[in-house]
Design an enzyme around this catalytic site. Structure first.
Site, short mmCIF file in Angstrom:
data_model
loop_
_atom_site.label_atom_id
_atom_site.label_comp_id
_atom_site.label_asym_id
_atom_site.label_seq_id
_atom_site.Cartn_x
_atom_site.Cartn_y
_atom_site.Cartn_z
N LYS A 1 25.58 51.40 -39.30
CA LYS A 1 26.00 52.71 -38.81
C LYS A 1 27.36 53.08 -39.40
O LYS A 1 28.18 52.19 -39.68
CB LYS A 1 26.10 52.62 -37.28
CG LYS A 1 26.38 53.92 -36.59
CD LYS A 1 26.41 53.68 -35.09
CE LYS A 1 26.81 54.94 -34.34
NZ LYS A 1 28.02 55.56 -34.81
N LYS B 1 31.38 59.30 -47.99
CA LYS B 1 32.86 59.30 -47.89
C LYS B 1 33.50 58.41 -48.97
O LYS B 1 34.71 58.29 -49.05
CB LYS B 1 33.32 58.97 -46.48
CG LYS B 1 33.18 57.58 -45.98
CD LYS B 1 33.72 57.57 -44.55
CE LYS B 1 33.93 56.21 -43.91
NZ LYS B 1 32.92 55.22 -44.09
N ASP C 1 22.99 55.55 -40.66
CA ASP C 1 22.71 56.46 -39.54
C ASP C 1 21.48 57.29 -39.82
O ASP C 1 20.66 57.54 -38.95
CB ASP C 1 23.88 57.42 -39.31
CG ASP C 1 25.16 56.68 -39.02
OD1 ASP C 1 25.56 55.88 -39.87
OD2 ASP C 1 25.73 56.90 -37.95
N LYS D 1 30.82 48.24 -42.55
CA LYS D 1 29.96 47.68 -43.61
C LYS D 1 30.65 47.72 -44.98
O LYS D 1 30.43 46.82 -45.80
CB LYS D 1 28.60 48.38 -43.67
CG LYS D 1 28.68 49.84 -44.00
CD LYS D 1 27.37 50.52 -43.83
CE LYS D 1 27.51 52.02 -44.04
NZ LYS D 1 28.81 52.62 -43.78
#
Ligand code: SF4
Length: 715
Positions: A9, A40, A127, A14
């Site tokens: 998520k 991102k 996600d 991660k």
């Protein structure tokens, strides 16, 4: 090379984990490439001393195809780890998932596969498991999958979704290496993760405690593994790296997970014992709706898309600039199938066609599908305005719909900035709104909105309503229509829709009569649109073909225009003509067994009447399945004769059991040797063209059932 996808998520750590693992693997002597797949784009930052690198998607957007090199998007970081970042669009714009796909394609095309790497780590946002973010799960990429989660329910929920995604990309080999618990310090966290791991059948391969050491290393732009190599955290990271190597080398096994269903997830969240699963296989749902088809000719899903229908409608307005918001391929398809619609492209250096002054395309490309295409639509609108267009129609294709371009807001803003410009917006989104006719009707509804209902009608003018003015595009038919109308003192006002202009549509109500140009389901829908807009009832008879419809039309129009005598004279003339034809040709048709197959839903009452008068035995009138058949039912007087939903299989059986002399159909049929075949199309207006068509049928029936040249040497 062994490839590992690290999913988790957003915000779960991660990227931090991936970077640490990469450094650990590099420390064990392996050459590693880490690819960040989060929009991102901060996956590799810790490997680059806190710096960011050019993302693949920014690179693709700004550097032309022929000038791209792998070195520009892959840089070397700590311990020689190679780094790449996918990047992505601005939040809320475009399609980040599509961006992942493009990144993988781009890296491959630039030669990333030939880099001398031992392990490749994909750091992927978990996600959203749409097709794009699931690319790393494909068999060609992930040999192994690691799930990073905390004990928070949403994090476990995301991990569970990834497991479901893995089932959709089943390679036949177990691929889940294990779960990394990246602790957040929530209550009973270890227990929560353990229960989830046990229920899904996946090992927890490392528990990473919540520890400020990570923040300390990151504030210096480094990984813990690099900055604190002897720490407990580094030992744990090393154990993950060892696990990867062990699975790669076959020393340890990966597993096939058992993702939890909704009930089991509720048990997990509530802290209850997790009940047994349904045992249902979670995976790709296969299509069971189609029967086997052997050729594309047998497959008619839809005649064409709504976007094409809307474009076709607007191209009949000679003063409306039509902006097709989509890729060139859509326009190419429409151009090719439309033949005469020739299109003007913005990027004429890419694709040369004879310019059509009314139609332009925003030419969305792959990059736009990632970053959104509203800027291209805005540019097209500005160019249309600066070229003097006062009326513009924007038709959207599938692409803006798929990536979620908010064209409506843009068009609203543009309209308020240019109050003198009229912009119609048709959000066909390709085929979301239906097929060709649905798009055509959406456009027609919008065009009808400009009708000025306060305009007073004048005697002597008639509006013609129809989706197809095919009949009127021949000089002969146009002359006969002019004669037919002028007999009653009528001339054309507006064609809705064909070869018309906004001015004529605005003045639509100047005519005193609205008349369908042919009686088809589509024309009836169009007449309904005009009726709703104007409150006027169309003339009840379409411009006719065949004796009986023509007589009814003459009677009704004579009555309406107070020209009964002219109607009577014409009726006498055509009746004489018809009777004489029937008596001199009846012996050719008498007793002939004929099947009619009407696939296009045209009104063929004239043909049924004529063949019956000629003494033919019509043994079947089949009408093909059609989504607009409700309207079709009303299009014929001969409902008692008609077999609806008539399929090719039914025809084949009829050809054997009914033994027809002739099959007449509006689409080409392969009936060689089984009976004679004749094609019917729209034959024209009034009576004479229908009699000429009967002569054509007569000639066909004189021919052998099978043409000699097709039988080759048998003759
Ligand atoms: S708009 Fe969609 S359905 Fe229509 S041509 Fe383009 S891709 Fe195909």
């Amino acid at each position: 090379m062994y490839q590992v996808a690290v999913y988790g998520k957003g915000g779960i750590g991660k990227s931090t984990m991936s970077a640490n693992i990469s450094v650990a693997l590099a420390g064990m002597g392996l050459k590693v490439l880490q690819v960040g797949c989060d929009p991102k784009h901060d996956s590799t930052r810790l490997l680059l001393g806190g710096r960011s690198q050019t993302t693949v998607l920014d690179y693709v957007r700004t550097v032309p195809l022929g000038k791209r090199t792998l070195d520009d998007v892959i840089v070397e970081g700590s311990k020689g780890v190679l780094c790449a970042e996918a990047g992505g669009p601005e939040p809320g714009i475009g399609c980040a998932g599509r961006g992942i796909l493009t990144t993988f394609d781009t890296l491959k095309k630039l030669g990333a596969d030939s880099l001398p790497t031992d392990v490749r780590i994909y750091d992927v946002l978990g996600d959203v498991v749409c097709g794009g973010f699931a690319v790393p799960l494909r068999g060609e990429y992930a040999d192994g999958v690691i799930l990073v989660t905390s004990g928070e329910f949403m994090s476990l929920y995301a991990a569970n979704n990834i497991m479901k995604g893995i089932a959709n990309f089943d390679t036949g080999k177990p691929r889940v290496i294990g779960i990394i618990q990246n602790s957040r310090g929530v209550e009973k966290e270890d227990e929560m993760v353990s229960r989830f791991a046990e229920a899904t059948g996946v090992d927890v391969i490392a528990v990473i405690p919540r520890d400020r050491t990570f923040a300390e290393a990151e504030s210096n732009g480094h990984t813990v593994r690099e900055m604190f190599p002897d720490s407990d955290l580094s030992m744990r990271v090393d154990s993950i790296a060892m696990r990867i190597i062990d699975v790669r080398d076959g020393v340890r096994c990966a597993v096939n997970p058992h993702p939890l269903d909704d009930d089991q997830l509720s048990d997990l969240a509530a802290g209850r014992p997790i009940r047994a699963g349904t045992g249902k296989v979670t995976g790709r749902v296969g299509c069971t709706g189609c029967h086997h088809r052997t050729s594309i000719k047998e497959t008619k899903v839809m005649s064409s898309c709504a976007a094409y229908g809307a474009v076709a409608a607007y191209l009949k307005m000679n003063d409306v600039k039509v902006i097709l918001h989509g890729p060139v391929s859509c326009m190419y398809m429409m151009d090719t199938s439309r033949n005469k619609a020739v299109l003007d492209l913005y990027q004429k250096d890419l694709f040369q066609v004879r310019p059509h002054h009314n139609l332009v395309c925003t030419c969305m490309d792959d990059t736009v599908s990632i970053f959104g295409g509203n800027h291209l639509l805005e540019r097209s609108l500005e160019e249309a305005v600066s070229s003097g267009s006062k009326r513009i129609a924007v038709v959207t294709t599938c692409m803006p719909g798929i990536i979620g371009d908010d064209c409506g807001t843009l068009i609203d803003r543009f309209s308020s900035e240019h109050p003198d410009i009229h912009i119609d917006y048709i959000p066909a989104d390709g085929d979301i709104q239906g097929e060709y006719t649905d798009g055509y009707m959406m456009a027609a509804e919008s065009i009808a909105d400009i009708i000025d209902t306060s305009v007073e009608p004048e005697e002597g003018l008639v509006n013609l309503i129809g989706t197809s003015f095919f009949d009127l595009h021949s000089r002969e038919n146009l002359d006969s229509l002019t004669t037919m109308l002028s007999r009653f003192g009528l001339s054309e006002n507006c064609r809705f829709l064909d070869e018309t202009s906004s001015e004529k549509v605005v003045d639509y109500c100047r005519a005193s009569i609205d008349m369908m140009v042919s009686d088809t389901p589509q024309s009836r829908e169009l007449a309904d649109i005009v009726r709703r807009r104007t409150g006027r009832e169309p003339f009840p008879h379409a411009i006719p073909g065949g004796l009986y419809s023509y007589e009814e039309w003459l009677d009704a129009l004579g009555e309406r225009m107070d020209r009964k005598e002219e109607a009577k004279q014409e009726i006498q003339r055509v009746e004489g003509l018809y009777d004489s034809f029937v008596s001199s040709h009846r012996d050719r048709f008498s007793g002939k067994r004929i099947i009619l197959v009407n696939k296009m839903n045209n009104n063929i009452d004239w043909l049924i009447d004529l063949l019956r008068d000629l003494g033919a035995d019509i043994v079947r009138v089949g009408v093909a399945p059609n989504p607009r058949r409700k309207v079709m039912r009303a299009v014929t007087r001969h409902t008692d004769l008609i077999t609806e939903d008539y399929t090719d299989e039914m025809l084949s059986s009829d050809l054997d059991s009914l033994g027809p002399d002739l099959l007449v159909s509006d689409i080409a049929r392969h009936v060689t040797g089984r009976c004679r075949f004749a094609r019917f199309t729209k034959v024209g207006l009034g009576v004479e063209p229908t009699l000429r068509y009967a002569e054509y049928l007569e000639n066909i029936m004189r021919l052998p059932a099978e043409e000699g040249w097709k039988r080759g040497l048998r003759l």
